[in-house]
Design a protein around this motif. Structure first.
Motif, mmCIF file in Angstrom:
data_model
loop_
_atom_site.group_PDB
_atom_site.id
_atom_site.type_symbol
_atom_site.label_atom_id
_atom_site.label_comp_id
_atom_site.label_asym_id
_atom_site.label_seq_id
_atom_site.Cartn_x
_atom_site.Cartn_y
_atom_site.Cartn_z
ATOM 1 N N SER A 1 -10.375 -20.217 16.210
ATOM 2 C CA SER A 1 -10.469 -20.185 14.751
ATOM 3 C C SER A 1 -11.163 -21.430 14.219
ATOM 4 O O SER A 1 -10.749 -22.550 14.516
ATOM 5 N N ILE A 2 -12.210 -21.221 13.456
ATOM 6 C CA ILE A 2 -12.849 -22.297 12.695
ATOM 7 C C ILE A 2 -12.680 -21.927 11.221
ATOM 8 O O ILE A 2 -13.379 -21.061 10.697
ATOM 9 N N ASN A 3 -11.725 -22.556 10.590
ATOM 10 C CA ASN A 3 -11.298 -22.144 9.260
ATOM 11 C C ASN A 3 -12.065 -22.843 8.148
ATOM 12 O O ASN A 3 -12.729 -23.855 8.361
ATOM 13 N N LEU A 4 -11.960 -22.272 6.931
ATOM 14 C CA LEU A 4 -12.412 -22.986 5.754
ATOM 15 C C LEU A 4 -11.659 -24.309 5.689
ATOM 16 O O LEU A 4 -10.535 -24.396 6.179
ATOM 17 N N ASN B 1 -14.784 -25.201 6.473
ATOM 18 C CA ASN B 1 -16.027 -25.005 7.210
ATOM 19 C C ASN B 1 -16.758 -23.796 6.625
ATOM 20 O O ASN B 1 -16.163 -22.731 6.440
ATOM 21 N N GLY B 2 -18.028 -23.972 6.325
ATOM 22 C CA GLY B 2 -18.822 -22.875 5.774
ATOM 23 C C GLY B 2 -18.790 -22.748 4.267
ATOM 24 O O GLY B 2 -19.433 -21.862 3.708
ATOM 25 N N ARG B 3 -18.085 -23.643 3.573
ATOM 26 C CA ARG B 3 -17.857 -23.444 2.139
ATOM 27 C C ARG B 3 -19.133 -23.573 1.297
ATOM 28 O O ARG B 3 -19.244 -22.939 0.242
ATOM 29 N N ARG C 1 -17.783 -18.849 3.339
ATOM 30 C CA ARG C 1 -16.768 -18.359 4.269
ATOM 31 C C ARG C 1 -16.980 -19.110 5.574
ATOM 32 O O ARG C 1 -18.019 -19.741 5.774
ATOM 33 N N SER C 2 -16.023 -19.026 6.458
ATOM 34 C CA SER C 2 -16.218 -19.630 7.766
ATOM 35 C C SER C 2 -17.250 -18.806 8.534
ATOM 36 O O SER C 2 -17.134 -17.578 8.635
ATOM 37 N N ASP D 1 -20.054 -27.697 6.755
ATOM 38 C CA ASP D 1 -19.748 -27.005 5.502
ATOM 39 C C ASP D 1 -20.791 -25.950 5.192
ATOM 40 O O ASP D 1 -20.588 -25.119 4.301
ATOM 41 N N GLY E 1 -9.841 -28.488 8.607
ATOM 42 C CA GLY E 1 -9.448 -27.078 8.667
ATOM 43 C C GLY E 1 -8.057 -26.847 9.199
ATOM 44 O O GLY E 1 -7.558 -25.720 9.162
#
Length: 381
Positions: free
Chosen positions: A72-75, A77-79, A84-85, A91, A331
């Motif tokens: 799991s790579i959670n928010l 991350n990706g924001r 979304r992740s 980010d 995260g």
């Protein structure tokens, strides 16, 4: 979550440990300062982008760890870009994403992603944590090359059978083979408490694995190679927070000189390898890209690029000076994160923010840091 307002070979072994850092410092002092809002994109008229095959680690992993191991790579991350992740440790977009966009091709799909994947524009074998050594350990460089061999054989079969989602022989012949690996070899060696000299002695073995990989791809018909060197390891907030520092090991910008000098020796050896292969493979194009100088300049002259706290992570725990705690990483429960839109170079203490990646990519595309000075869109067919 808490939101922060601001947040071995004799030539190698005999190298003067401090000469690399000194040279970099001199170059930075005499260079012309960049503007605070550098160009972050390059107009490209590439109508037939090459298929791109990427081999590397977390710096270019576009979701392989998540797809392959279910990690799991959670928010958050990706924001920034994806909202979304996306499986990326940032980010937003990585350097490789910007490079793909520069030649009008879609982001690379991880090799291990089995859900609705289309590989007609290439494939990404990079996985978080990858290194060149030890071999035959998922997902070391030689394993990634073995995956490529399997992918190539199966892809050609599927295209012959009528599939439109894969690549035929021509796609592989005209493809661009990118290699961005080595950081973890150095990092893991230091983490095992090896001395500077012991780490340096491992560099020839690391370089040899990269040579083997390029030779194997060449044997398969690959003729276009794009090789990134490694960045300033000693400037990562993670390293600075974990290492017991002494004043004479810190450079003028607060980075660990011993770590950066080891990275410099690796980069020098990698450049020499590219020169050797270029002379051996007359029909191949092998471009070496100096990522180290780009990233070090970004840190040394951070304010000129609009960044604050160049040695501090945006997402982590602990606050200044590094905001990194190995027990509470980005995260995971308890993390702190800067406001969206804040200008930080480091995203999570190890990986760069999208804002920083954008600038690094723009400098790569300038060709000022490439040997030979060949543009990325040169490989458009």
């Amino acid at each position: 979550m808490v939101i922060m307002d601001s947040l071995l070979c004799p030539p190698l072994c005999s190298f003067n440990r401090f000469s690399f850092s000194s040279a970099i410092h001199l170059l930075l002092l005499i260079s012309t300062f960049m503007s605070s809002s550098p160009k972050t994109s390059v107009l490209c008229k590439c109508k037939n982008p090459p298929a791109i095959f990427n081999f590397g680690d977390s710096n270019s992993d576009t979701g392989g760890l998540v797809a392959g191991l279910g990690y799991s790579i959670n928010l958050p991350n990706g924001r920034t870009f994806f909202r979304r992740s996306s499986g990326r440790l940032s980010d937003g977009r990585l350097i490789i994403d910007f490079l793909c966009q520069s030649v009008n091709t879609t982001f690379l799909t991880p090799y291990l992603d089995s859900m609705g994947s289309i590989f007609s524009n290439g494939v990404n074998f990079a996985i978080v944590g990858s290194s060149t050594l030890p071999k035959y350990v998922p997902f070391s460089l030689n394993i990634q090359v073995m995956q490529f061999l399997h992918f190539k054989g199966r892809s050609v079969q599927l295209v012959t059978a009528g599939s439109m989602h894969f690549l035929g022989d021509e796609g592989f012949r005209n493809g661009l083979y990118m290699i961005d690996i080595g950081q973890n070899d150095l990092s893991d060696s230091f983490a095992k408490n090896l001395s500077y000299v012991q780490v340096v002695k491992k560099i020839p073995s690391i370089i040899l694995e990269i040579r083997y990989s390029i030779e194997e791809i060449y044997a398969q018909g690959g003729r276009r190679f794009w090789v990134h060197n490694t960045g300033p390891l000693g400037c990562l907030p993670q390293k600075l927070s974990l290492v017991q520092k002494v004043s004479d090991d810190l450079d003028p910008y607060g980075c660990l000189s011993s770590y950066n000098d080891a990275a410099g020796l690796f980069n020098e050896a990698l450049l020499h390898l590219c020169e050797e292969l270029r002379s051996e493979y007359k029909d191949a194009t092998i471009v070496y890209v100096d990522i180290y100088t780009i990233k070090y300049d970004l840190i040394a002259n951070s304010s000129n690029y609009g960044f604050s706290s160049p040695l501090m992570a945006c997402c982590g725990f602990g606050g200044p000076p590094y905001n990194y705690d190995i027990r509470v990483t980005c995260g995971h429960p308890g993390y702190q994160v800067c406001n969206e839109g804040s200008k930080y170079i480091s995203w999570d203490g190890i990986h760069y923010s999208e804002a920083a990646n954008s600038i690094v990519a723009s400098k790569i595309l300038s060709t000022d840091y490439s040997t030979p000075r060949i543009a990325f869109d040169y490989f458009c067919n």
